[in-house]
Every structure is written in C-alpha cells, then in structure tokens.
Enzyme design. Structure first.
Site, PDB file in Angstrom:
ATOM      1  N   TYR A 157       0.860  -1.187   0.000  1.00 40.44           N
ATOM      2  CA  TYR A 157       0.000   0.000   0.000  1.00 40.44           C
ATOM      3  C   TYR A 157       0.892   1.232   0.000  1.00 40.44           C
ATOM      4  CZ  TYR A 157      -4.782   1.756   0.729  1.00 40.44           C
ATOM      5  OH  TYR A 157      -6.023   2.315   0.567  1.00 40.44           O
ATOM      6  N   ARG A 190      19.340 -14.522  37.718  1.00 37.74           N
ATOM      7  CA  ARG A 190      20.599 -13.770  37.742  1.00 37.74           C
ATOM      8  C   ARG A 190      20.894 -13.285  39.164  1.00 37.74           C
ATOM      9  NH1 ARG A 190      25.437 -12.580  35.338  1.00 37.74           N
ATOM     10  NH2 ARG A 190      25.943 -10.350  35.520  1.00 37.74           N
ATOM     11  N   GLN A 216      16.931  -2.922  30.171  1.00 35.83           N
ATOM     12  CA  GLN A 216      17.649  -2.474  31.372  1.00 35.83           C
ATOM     13  C   GLN A 216      17.860  -3.637  32.350  1.00 35.83           C
ATOM     14  OE1 GLN A 216      18.736   0.488  31.212  1.00 35.83           O
ATOM     15  NE2 GLN A 216      19.671   0.708  33.222  1.00 35.83           N
ATOM     16  N   ILE A 217      16.843  -4.465  32.525  1.00 36.12           N
ATOM     17  CA  ILE A 217      16.941  -5.591  33.471  1.00 36.12           C
ATOM     18  C   ILE A 217      17.995  -6.590  33.004  1.00 36.12           C
ATOM     19  CG2 ILE A 217      15.658  -7.595  34.392  1.00 36.12           C
ATOM     20  CD1 ILE A 217      13.158  -5.692  34.420  1.00 36.12           C
ATOM     21  N   PHE A 218      18.122  -6.767  31.700  1.00 36.92           N
ATOM     22  CA  PHE A 218      19.135  -7.692  31.175  1.00 36.92           C
ATOM     23  C   PHE A 218      20.549  -7.104  31.249  1.00 36.92           C
ATOM     24  CE2 PHE A 218      15.809 -10.269  29.063  1.00 36.92           C
ATOM     25  CZ  PHE A 218      16.340 -11.538  29.238  1.00 36.92           C
ATOM     26  N   SER A 231       2.306  12.645   7.360  1.00 34.73           N
ATOM     27  CA  SER A 231       1.133  12.739   8.234  1.00 34.73           C
ATOM     28  C   SER A 231      -0.050  13.379   7.521  1.00 34.73           C
ATOM     29  CB  SER A 231       1.480  13.568   9.481  1.00 34.73           C
ATOM     30  OG  SER A 231       2.525  12.955  10.190  1.00 34.73           O
ATOM     31  N   SER A 272       2.311   8.822  16.852  1.00 30.96           N
ATOM     32  CA  SER A 272       1.564   8.987  18.115  1.00 30.96           C
ATOM     33  C   SER A 272       0.899  10.362  18.178  1.00 30.96           C
ATOM     34  CB  SER A 272       2.505   8.809  19.312  1.00 30.96           C
ATOM     35  OG  SER A 272       2.894   7.459  19.417  1.00 30.96           O
ATOM     36  N   GLU A 304       1.657   4.083  10.166  1.00 29.68           N
ATOM     37  CA  GLU A 304       0.174   4.092  10.244  1.00 29.68           C
ATOM     38  C   GLU A 304      -0.309   5.267  11.086  1.00 29.68           C
ATOM     39  OE1 GLU A 304      -0.693   2.070   8.212  1.00 29.68           O
ATOM     40  OE2 GLU A 304       0.730   0.415   8.307  1.00 29.68           O
ATOM     41  N   THR A 346       2.576   7.264   1.287  1.00 30.25           N
ATOM     42  CA  THR A 346       3.560   8.267   1.713  1.00 30.25           C
ATOM     43  C   THR A 346       4.500   8.680   0.575  1.00 30.25           C
ATOM     44  OG1 THR A 346       3.478   7.272   3.899  1.00 30.25           O
ATOM     45  CG2 THR A 346       5.343   8.713   3.448  1.00 30.25           C
TER      46      THR A 346
HETATM   47  C1  LIG Z   1       9.510   1.386   8.332  1.00 30.63           C
HETATM   48  C2  LIG Z   1       8.395   2.207   7.758  1.00 30.63           C
HETATM   49  C3  LIG Z   1       7.441   1.591   6.954  1.00 30.63           C
HETATM   50  C4  LIG Z   1       6.411   2.331   6.383  1.00 30.63           C
HETATM   51  N1  LIG Z   1       5.522   1.719   5.540  1.00 30.63           N
HETATM   52  C5  LIG Z   1       4.640   2.473   4.827  1.00 30.63           C
HETATM   53  C6  LIG Z   1       3.813   1.882   3.816  1.00 30.63           C
HETATM   54  O1  LIG Z   1       3.825   0.660   3.597  1.00 30.63           O
HETATM   55  N2  LIG Z   1       3.010   2.694   3.089  1.00 30.63           N
HETATM   56  C7  LIG Z   1       2.953   4.035   3.304  1.00 30.63           C
HETATM   57  O2  LIG Z   1       2.216   4.712   2.602  1.00 30.63           O
HETATM   58  N3  LIG Z   1       3.707   4.630   4.267  1.00 30.63           N
HETATM   59  C8  LIG Z   1       4.556   3.880   5.022  1.00 30.63           C
HETATM   60  N4  LIG Z   1       5.349   4.472   5.990  1.00 30.63           N
HETATM   61  C9  LIG Z   1       5.258   5.907   6.203  1.00 30.63           C
HETATM   62  C10 LIG Z   1       4.687   6.314   7.558  1.00 30.63           C
HETATM   63  O3  LIG Z   1       3.310   6.057   7.616  1.00 30.63           O
HETATM   64  C11 LIG Z   1       5.056   7.792   7.776  1.00 30.63           C
HETATM   65  O4  LIG Z   1       6.455   7.831   8.015  1.00 30.63           O
HETATM   66  C12 LIG Z   1       4.294   8.433   8.912  1.00 30.63           C
HETATM   67  O5  LIG Z   1       2.929   8.551   8.603  1.00 30.63           O
HETATM   68  C13 LIG Z   1       4.853   9.819   9.256  1.00 30.63           C
HETATM   69  O6  LIG Z   1       5.025  10.601   8.117  1.00 30.63           O
HETATM   70  P1  LIG Z   1       6.438  11.329   7.874  1.00 30.63           P
HETATM   71  O7  LIG Z   1       7.508  10.329   8.035  1.00 30.63           O
HETATM   72  O8  LIG Z   1       6.377  12.052   6.588  1.00 30.63           O
HETATM   73  O9  LIG Z   1       6.595  12.353   9.063  1.00 30.63           O
HETATM   74  P2  LIG Z   1       5.971  13.839   9.138  1.00 30.63           P
HETATM   75  O10 LIG Z   1       4.539  13.811   8.769  1.00 30.63           O
HETATM   76  O11 LIG Z   1       6.860  14.777   8.413  1.00 30.63           O
HETATM   77  O12 LIG Z   1       6.084  14.118  10.700  1.00 30.63           O
HETATM   78  C14 LIG Z   1       7.315  14.456  11.321  1.00 30.63           C
HETATM   79  C15 LIG Z   1       7.029  14.735  12.802  1.00 30.63           C
HETATM   80  O13 LIG Z   1       6.079  15.807  12.921  1.00 30.63           O
HETATM   81  C16 LIG Z   1       4.974  15.377  13.700  1.00 30.63           C
HETATM   82  N5  LIG Z   1       3.735  15.973  13.203  1.00 30.63           N
HETATM   83  C17 LIG Z   1       3.280  16.026  11.923  1.00 30.63           C
HETATM   84  N6  LIG Z   1       2.072  16.600  11.887  1.00 30.63           N
HETATM   85  C18 LIG Z   1       1.739  16.904  13.170  1.00 30.63           C
HETATM   86  C19 LIG Z   1       0.602  17.492  13.797  1.00 30.63           C
HETATM   87  N7  LIG Z   1      -0.472  17.877  13.095  1.00 30.63           N
HETATM   88  N8  LIG Z   1       0.623  17.639  15.143  1.00 30.63           N
HETATM   89  C20 LIG Z   1       1.689  17.243  15.872  1.00 30.63           C
HETATM   90  N9  LIG Z   1       2.786  16.667  15.341  1.00 30.63           N
HETATM   91  C21 LIG Z   1       2.804  16.500  14.006  1.00 30.63           C
HETATM   92  C22 LIG Z   1       4.941  13.864  13.535  1.00 30.63           C
HETATM   93  O14 LIG Z   1       4.238  13.234  14.595  1.00 30.63           O
HETATM   94  C23 LIG Z   1       6.425  13.540  13.537  1.00 30.63           C
HETATM   95  O15 LIG Z   1       6.882  13.494  14.860  1.00 30.63           O
HETATM   96  C24 LIG Z   1       6.343   3.732   6.626  1.00 30.63           C
HETATM   97  C25 LIG Z   1       7.293   4.340   7.453  1.00 30.63           C
HETATM   98  C26 LIG Z   1       8.307   3.599   8.009  1.00 30.63           C
HETATM   99  C27 LIG Z   1       9.329   4.284   8.881  1.00 30.63           C
END
Ligand SMILES: Cc1cc2nc3c(=O)[nH]c(=O)nc-3n(C[C@H](O)[C@H](O)[C@H](O)COP(=O)(O)OP(=O)(O)OC[C@H]3O[C@@H](n4cnc5c(N)ncnc54)[C@H](O)[C@@H]3O)c2cc1C
Length: 388
Positions: A122, A265, A337-339, A131, A367, A364, A125
């Site tokens: 899927y 341990r 930490q425990i290990f 985001s 946080s 996905e 990004t």
């Molecule tokens: C290993 C891995 C696998 C992935 N697999 C897929 C996949 O299969 N398909 C796919 O489409 N995507 C995939 N992703 C993408 C993933 O969903 C995005 O990395 C994620 O949604 C965050 O987007 P970004 O990295 O562009 O960060 P950004 O959106 O640039 O965010 C950067 C920081 O700003 C914060 N931030 C952004 N907006 C706000 C807000 N409104 N309020 C507060 N804080 C905010 C975020 O929380 C984060 O801390 C994958 C990512 C990784 C690392």
C-alpha cells in the site's frame, strides 16, 4: 459482562502461539544475521501458513480468506507479535480495501493474494506527504478512457516481495479527488528507486518506487474516483488495531524473558528480582500490559461484535494504537535495562524488539497524529465512546 474467551477463541489463540513458536521464532537469528531470509526458509513458512490455515485471516471465505472477525484476528496477531524481525509479516493479510474490488478485480488481485500467489503493498507516503496525505503529488491524469500515473512513493513496506501496489494518487492533481489505483509492479514506467536501510532488520524491505507515465485503464480504480480517503481510512483502522495486538504480544514476551532472567541472575548475593528497584520495574511492566490489553480486547470485541459508527471506531483504533505502542516502548526499554549488558546484544530478543517496535509509534500515523484524531473526536463528539 462475561470476559472469558470461548473455547473456540482460546483454541485459536493456542494455535497462533504454537505457530509462532514452531514457524517464526526459530528463524529470528538467521533473519538478523542475514538481513532477511533465504527463499527456502520463506517457502517453508509460506507452506506452513497455508497448512495451518493462517493465510488472509482478514478476508471473507468467499474471496479465499479465512473469514476471522476483528476480535479473532487480534487474538492471532497478538501471538504473532511475539516474533522479532517482523516475521509476523510473512503470513500475508491482503489489504482490507481490496474487498471493495469489482468481481474482475477480485479475480485478478484479491483471490490470488489470499492464496499467496500474489502480494500487495500500500503506497501512500511521499517525500513531501506523510502525516498529511492531502499533500500527495502523485497524479493520475485522465487520458481517453484511462489515466496516466506519475509520482514517487516512499517507505513501501513489502515492496520488495509485492507484485502489485495500491497507489494513493490525486486524479488530475485535485486533492478533492484522492483515488486508489491498482498498479502492477511490472507495468512499463514502474521503477525501483532505491531500498534504504532502517533501524530494524525486518524480513521485508520498504523501498522507494517511481511511477513515470504509467498507463492505467479505467478498471485500475479501486472503489470510486474520489473515494481514496475512505479506503485508506479503513486500512488505517484495521492496521492500527493489529499494531495494538502485536505490540501487546511483543511486550508480553519481553516481560516473560526479563522476569525469568531476574529470577535467576544473582548479584550482591541475591537474585535481581529481590532488589526492589528491579521488582518495581517488573510490576510496572505487568500493570501497563494488563491495562493496554484490556483496552485492546474491549475495542476489538466492540468492532467485531457490535454495530459501530465508523467515526467512533476510527477514534478508538487510534486510542488502541497510541496506548499499546507507547506502552510497549516503555516495557521493552525496561526489559533491556533488566538484562544489563546482555540486553544490548543483538542475539537477545529484547534488543531486537527494542529496535523493531520503535516504528510502531511512527507508521500508520505517528503517536501525535493518533492524539490529534482522539482530540478531534473529543471536540466534535465528546468523551462518551471512550468509557466502557
Ligand atoms: C519502516 C516504515 C514503513 C512504512 N511503511 C509504509 C507503507 O507501507 N506505506 C505508506 O504509505 N507509508 C509507510 N510508511 C510511512 C509512515 O506512515 C510515515 O512515516 C508516517 O505517517 C509519518 O510521516 P512522515 O515520516 O512524513 O513524518 P511527518 O509527517 O513529516 O512528521 C514528522 C514529525 O512531525 C509530527 N507531526 C506532523 N504533523 C503533526 C501534527 N499535526 N501535530 C503534531 N505533530 C505532528 C509527527 O508526529 C512527527 O513526529 C512507513 C514508514 C516507516 C518508517
């Protein structure tokens, strides 16, 4: 209120636990050492997936899936989450929006994917759209009866083993018409840009793909033009609940391993467990897992067995992902930490879980985005659904 699992559910959970112990955990160290598994090892796991009837647990029997409801899927994924190196991703679960395909799309993509003959990835990004998916610049421009697709997608999980993508693009560049397209990986104009390395050593990769003038027919649209956000939201809900399940399973394994270690341990003439500083860590880990698991089970039960407004489920799925993934991060950090020094060695499962689960607070929806979803729901609908 009866909180007991039925005999059928308890048996399903036992079987999922046996499967992870027999077919996933034995491959962890090879996957870590070789940054993936050999074709023969993967082939062995794939055969076992079918033999144990764990393929496409999320799709209807009529489409070749196993027809488990969300509560049953959660019971399975909780056990699979115990495995490191994302080995839980070898048993395939085709993306849930595929169920909205036409009969011919189902024949071409969904049913072979349920059998394990095809695999999807899927792709939403992009470099400039994470985001906020409305910033997607991948476009599908109408041409005759079809479309011409251009753009680049990042972090495409399982892109190395997939043979087709679900690509989220804007029709004619219009953010008001987000649409999901089927794109075959071998279609002219699809190109692997590169395969970056990540913190973890997952069994599959997350490559970057470029789409240059890819010609698509009108039958490549999944659902409707402009319906992309709806499909992607449904995918998020399912994935967020399953992340909740797997992170609870991973945290439970970390608790068990570090608890066993603390009982054996000895330092300063006592077992570690007898030091209150260690015992309190284990107590906090236990309490946090219990609370998160209770939320996870309740929401998955509601999703599977009651009529829920999709907006309520969306907010509750965010709550599950936020609570469980943040909890697992804290629990696994304490297990390391425990290990002591052993917790920092890659041969120790808690070290691998520590790296593996970091992404569960990012993908996905981060946080912060889960908090934004919950806050938005609170503003519009109040706190009612968050209580029992
Ligand atoms: C290993 C891995 C696998 C992935 N697999 C897929 C996949 O299969 N398909 C796919 O489409 N995507 C995939 N992703 C993408 C993933 O969903 C995005 O990395 C994620 O949604 C965050 O987007 P970004 O990295 O562009 O960060 P950004 O959106 O640039 O965010 C950067 C920081 O700003 C914060 N931030 C952004 N907006 C706000 C807000 N409104 N309020 C507060 N804080 C905010 C975020 O929380 C984060 O801390 C994958 C990512 C990784 C690392």
């Amino acid at each position: 209120m009866d909180l007991r699992l039925s005999e059928k559910e308890a048996e399903l959970r036992r079987r999922a636990r046996d499967f992870v112990e027999t077919h996933l955990i034995p491959h962890e160290l090879d996957c870590e050492a070789d940054d993936g598994l050999s074709e023969s090892a993967l082939g062995g796991i794939r055969s076992a997936v079918v033999e144990w009837r764990f393929n496409a647990i999320n799709h209807a029997v009529a489409d070749g899936g196993r027809g488990y409801d969300l509560f049953e899927q959660m019971l399975i994924e909780e056990q699979w989450g115990r495995a490191t190196n994302a080995l839980w991703d070898v048993p395939w679960r085709p993306s849930i929006p595929l169920r909205y395909g036409t009969e011919s799309q189902k024949e071409r993509y969904l049913r072979p994917a349920c059998r394990g003959e095809r695999r999807d990835a899927y792709a939403i990004t992009e470099e400039g759209a994470g985001s906020d998916p409305s910033m997607v610049t991948t476009t599908a421009v109408r041409k005759g009866d079809g479309y011409v697709l251009n753009g680049e997608k990042w972090h495409v999980t399982t892109g190395d083993v997939a043979d087709f993508f679900l690509v989220h693009a804007h029709v004619d560049g219009d953010p008001a018409r987000p649409t999901v397209f089927f794109v075959d990986k071998d279609a002219p104009g699809v190109r692997l840009v590169r395969t970056p390395k990540y913190m973890h050593t997952f069994v599959y990769e997350h490559p970057i793909f470029a789409f240059s003038d890819v010609a698509l027919g009108s039958e490549a649209v999944l659902g409707s033009v402009g319906g992309g956000n709806h499909l992607t939201r449904e995918w998020f809900v399912e994935e967020r609940l399953m992340i909740g399940a797997r992170t609870v399973g991973a945290a439970t394994r970390a608790l068990e391993l570090s608890g066993d270690f603390a009982k054996e341990r000895r330092q300063f003439g006592k077992v570690l467990m007898d030091f209150q500083g260690v015992g309190f860590m284990l107590a906090d880990m236990t309490a946090e897992i219990a609370a998160s698991q209770a939320l996870l089970y309740r929401v998955c039960w509601q999703a599977a067995r009651t009529e829920m407004d999709p907006k309520d489920l969306h907010a509750l799925a965010s709550t599950v992902k936020l609570v469980c993934s943040e909890m697992a991060g804290r629990v696994i950090d304490r297990a390391v930490q425990i290990f002591g020094g052993r917790g920092y060695m890659r041969e120790n499962p808690v070290e691998r879980l520590w790296r593996d689960l970091r992404v569960d607070r990012i993908w996905e929806g981060t946080s912060e985005i889960q908090r934004a979803v919950i806050g938005n729901h609170l503003r519009k609908r109040g706190p009612g659904i968050f209580g029992a």
